[in-house]
Write a protein that holds these residues in place. Structure first.
Motif, PDB file in Angstrom:
ATOM      1  N   UNK A  65       0.807  -1.221   0.000  1.00 58.15           N
ATOM      2  CA  UNK A  65       0.000   0.000   0.000  1.00 58.15           C
ATOM      3  C   UNK A  65       0.840   1.271   0.000  1.00 58.15           C
ATOM      4  N   UNK A 138      -0.354  -2.320   6.910  1.00 62.10           N
ATOM      5  CA  UNK A 138      -1.208  -1.899   8.031  1.00 62.10           C
ATOM      6  C   UNK A 138      -1.050  -2.841   9.222  1.00 62.10           C
ATOM      7  N   UNK A 219      -0.520   6.928   8.102  1.00 64.06           N
ATOM      8  CA  UNK A 219       0.346   8.011   7.622  1.00 64.06           C
ATOM      9  C   UNK A 219      -0.175   9.411   7.951  1.00 64.06           C
ATOM     10  N   UNK A 220      -1.465   9.511   8.276  1.00 60.67           N
ATOM     11  CA  UNK A 220      -2.028  10.837   8.568  1.00 60.67           C
ATOM     12  C   UNK A 220      -2.164  11.056  10.069  1.00 60.67           C
TER      13      UNK A 220
ATOM     14  N   UNK B  74     -10.727  -3.683  -0.216  1.00 60.37           N
ATOM     15  CA  UNK B  74      -9.818  -3.416   0.897  1.00 60.37           C
ATOM     16  C   UNK B  74      -8.827  -2.315   0.538  1.00 60.37           C
ATOM     17  N   UNK B  75      -8.202  -2.437  -0.644  1.00 57.74           N
ATOM     18  CA  UNK B  75      -7.207  -1.425  -0.999  1.00 57.74           C
ATOM     19  C   UNK B  75      -7.868  -0.100  -1.380  1.00 57.74           C
ATOM     20  N   UNK B  78      -8.134   1.701   1.795  1.00 60.31           N
ATOM     21  CA  UNK B  78      -6.823   2.237   2.155  1.00 60.31           C
ATOM     22  C   UNK B  78      -6.442   3.419   1.253  1.00 60.31           C
ATOM     23  N   UNK B  81      -7.960   6.270   2.810  1.00 55.92           N
ATOM     24  CA  UNK B  81      -7.214   6.655   4.008  1.00 55.92           C
ATOM     25  C   UNK B  81      -5.916   7.393   3.678  1.00 55.92           C
TER      26      UNK B  81
END
Lengths: 254, 416
Positions: A65, A138, A219-220, B74-75, B78, B81
């Motif tokens: 990610x 994560x 990250x935030x 799911x991604x 993210x 986010x």
């Protein structure tokens, strides 16, 4: 009467829950700069943590990610653009097709996602005795105990007690579930050579890489806490004003 | 209440003559006579309306970025986010907002139970409320599935499997729900569609809920009717508009505390692991607000029996206006019911705790007792209390218990 009933219920619950006390070790609680309502990441620790991740963890664990540009972003390790570009360029990614319809390899750039050590999950499993090394993007949010647990796990390897038997390819770790984990001990004294000269003890490396992983998962975090502090301050002041307005309005109504 | 309302501006008059929206608004908000003794437990209706709107607004933006597909859900969450501007804030508001809304709805319902707000003539308001609650359950459950983490997936699996308990057609029904032979993309896309639709149905029911409320007017802590045209009421605006906003802002402080400082406290860590149909989590637990019902479901050794009991535990609420035989509304004047009310609350909290534990051994035995008590409360105690309870004398009017003794005497001489 009411109180008595509550007391009986809670005493009862306490009794049954203590009977089920787990055998798992309570994780350690090291100091984290990012804990607390105004917590921030320690920039140097994030940068060292990235180094530990690339030199140790990334041999087996992907971080799908994250992209290299994230390394330069505010609230993160905040590497300079040049540094991050150089870090990305150490990896190769597949691109294409080119004009001839061929796929080709090129050095990674900032917009690329972290290059995975594996072509696919099956390859990762085969290389690791059947256990798939989880993606770390994560991981801190995906484990009960969060950063404390990850930190503890990384330094929780001890010699196997003499009265305990363990299968091949499984390692003894006091913080793991059933004290067994498929990951071999990753951190040894001076396992990395820190570019900033910090002594690379296992505790230091675990602390740094866990800080890095916490940032990767959230990250935030810094912006969140900063904005949250303002929002709550604003709401509390507003609630006081409303409280007095409300009193003023109601003063003749009783 | 507002028959003689007339807009003050020329444009307002022009508009209202053709579509009396302003009259409608004026009648239901501005001078709407409200009992003056409402306490802060009465502010949760407004809080819930705010929560619903907040969920719809944040959800709308999240839906612009979310991808309802088993491989990408799911991604995509993210991605929200990490890459969407303030996406983390929207998502945390939305996820915690569901919890906050349930917290508020449980308080709102408990307030109704305590002060007898479901009784004649407010039965329909209550029944519409039960339907709103049912839709909330469905909506939040489907919303919880959307991030497609481990808990999402396995919660969807457990709950949709309940339909297989239906005799004869169970299996076909489950396959029809899934859109296949296992939980996967087809289920995810239909859950997303319904998750988007249901809040608007809730919104419609909320309008009916408020409309039905404004016919008899609010109940109040004394549980007695207001005397029309007396000192018992105050206009809704500004008295309750400001009081409700004050309560809302205090509520928002707690809400913001969750969103900005412990955004994942109420969630399950396993939901940050992408759904894996081949790996069952050790304990499958629902969100905290479903735990009491989950405990009831598991208290029965038979699947169909468990499902029936769980559905009944909510459906029974709709019959409450007739199960409660007492003529007195407020628990303030019902010494016995008051005790049993708190016992019931304790029972639900106990069930919630048990829902979070494994269903075996001692836990299971207690869960069965607590489940039995839940139904005994509604089916035995509520009907019985109306006959055996000696209630306290009710005040003559709302103003009476509020006024001091001298004022009361002064008033009675006036009225003579």
């Amino acid at each position: 009467m009411k109180k008595l009933i509550f007391n009986i219920i809670f005493a009862f619950l306490f009794l049954i829950s203590s009977g089920y006390a787990s055998e798992i070790h309570e994780p350690l609680h090291p100091e984290w700069s990012f804990k607390g309502p105004l917590g921030k990441f320690e920039r140097a620790s994030l940068q060292r943590g990235y180094q530990v991740y690339t030199e140790v963890c990334s041999g087996c664990h992907s971080m799908d990610l994250l992209s290299y540009r994230n390394l330069t972003e505010e609230g993160g390790p905040e590497f300079s653009k040049e540094q991050a570009k150089a870090m990305a360029a150490m990896f190769e990614v597949q691109d294409g097709p080119n004009g001839d319809g061929e796929m080709f390899m090129r050095p990674a750039i900032l917009s690329d996602y972290f290059v995975s050590p594996w072509e696919n999950k099956q390859q990762a499993r085969v290389a690791n005795g059947g256990a798939y090394p989880p993606d770390l993007s994560v991981i801190v949010k995906a484990r009960a105990g969060g950063a404390d647990y990850i930190y503890s796990l990384l330094i929780g390897y001890e010699d196997l007690p003499s009265d305990m038997k363990i299968d091949d390819g499984v390692y003894y770790n006091i913080y793991a579930k059933n004290q067994r984990i498929a990951m071999p001990q990753p951190l040894y004294e001076d396992g990395v050579e820190y570019t900033d000269g910090t002594a690379a003890t296992p505790e230091q490396m675990a602390h740094d890489v866990t800080t890095f992983l916490t940032w990767a998962a959230e990250p935030k975090l810094e912006a969140r806490k900063r904005i949250g502090f303002k929002v709550i301050t604003y709401l509390i002041i507003l609630s006081f004003l409303l409280y007095f307005t409300n009193r003023q309005i109601w003063k003749d109504s009783h | 209440m507002s028959d003689n309302y007339e807009p003050s501006s020329a444009l307002g008059k022009w508009f209202d003559k053709r579509l009396p929206l302003l009259t409608l608004f004026a009648g239901h908000v501005l001078p709407y006579p409200t009992p003056k003794n409402l306490n802060y437990w009465w502010t949760f209706g407004g809080i819930l309306t705010f929560c619903l709107v907040a969920q719809i607004v944040t959800g709308l933006v999240l839906a612009m970025h979310y991808i309802a597909d088993a491989d990408q859900a799911f991604s995509s969450v993210e991605h929200i986010m990490r890459d969407v501007n303030y996406g983390w804030m929207l998502r945390y508001i939305h996820a915690n907002g569901a919890s906050m809304m349930f917290m508020a709805v449980y308080i709102h319902m408990a307030r109704s139970l305590f002060y007898g707000s479901y009784k004649e003539p407010r039965e329909l308001i209550w029944i519409i409320g039960v339907f709103i609650f049912l839709l909330m359950i469905a909506t939040s459950f489907m919303g919880y599935v959307l991030p497609w983490g481990q808990m999402s997936f396995w919660a969807a699996t457990v709950i949709t499997n309940l339909f297989s308990a239906v005799p004869l057609v169970g299996e076909s029904l489950t396959n029809w729900l899934w859109g296949g032979y296992a939980v996967g993309s087809p289920l995810l896309t239909r859950f997303f569609t319904l998750h988007y639709l249901l809040p608007f149905l809730i919104f419609a029911l909320v309008i009916l809920h408020v409309w039905a409320l404004h016919v008899p007017g609010n109940n109040n802590p004394e549980g007695i009717d207001v005397i029309k045209g007396s000192q018992d009421t105050v206009p809704f605006h500004p008295h309750y508009v400001v009081k409700d906003i004050f309560a809302l802002v205090v509520f928002l402080v707690i809400f913001a505390g969750f969103v900005f400082f412990v955004p994942n406290l109420l969630g399950h860590t396993d939901n940050y692991i992408q759904a894996n149909p081949l790996q069952t989590p050790e304990h499958i637990v629902p969100e905290w607000y479903f735990l009491p019902f989950y405990a009831i479901l598991r208290a029965v050794p038979d699947k169909l029996g468990g499902v029936i009991l769980m559905v009944s535990s909510i459906a029974i609420l709709a019959f409450l206006p007739w199960l409660d035989t007492s003529k007195v509304r407020s628990a303030k004047y019902r010494p016995l019911y008051k005790q049993f009310f708190w016992l019931f609350i304790a029972d639900v909290i106990l069930l919630g705790y048990l829902g979070s534990q494994t269903a075996d051994g001692l836990f299971l035995i207690i869960a069965r007792i607590a489940t039995a008590y839940y139904f005994v409360h509604f089916l035995v105690l509520m009907p019985l209390l109306g006959f055996v309870e000696k209630t306290k004398p009710l005040p003559k009017s709302i103003s009476e218990p509020v006024l001091s003794k001298e004022e009361r005497e002064g008033q009675s001489t006036q009225s003579v």
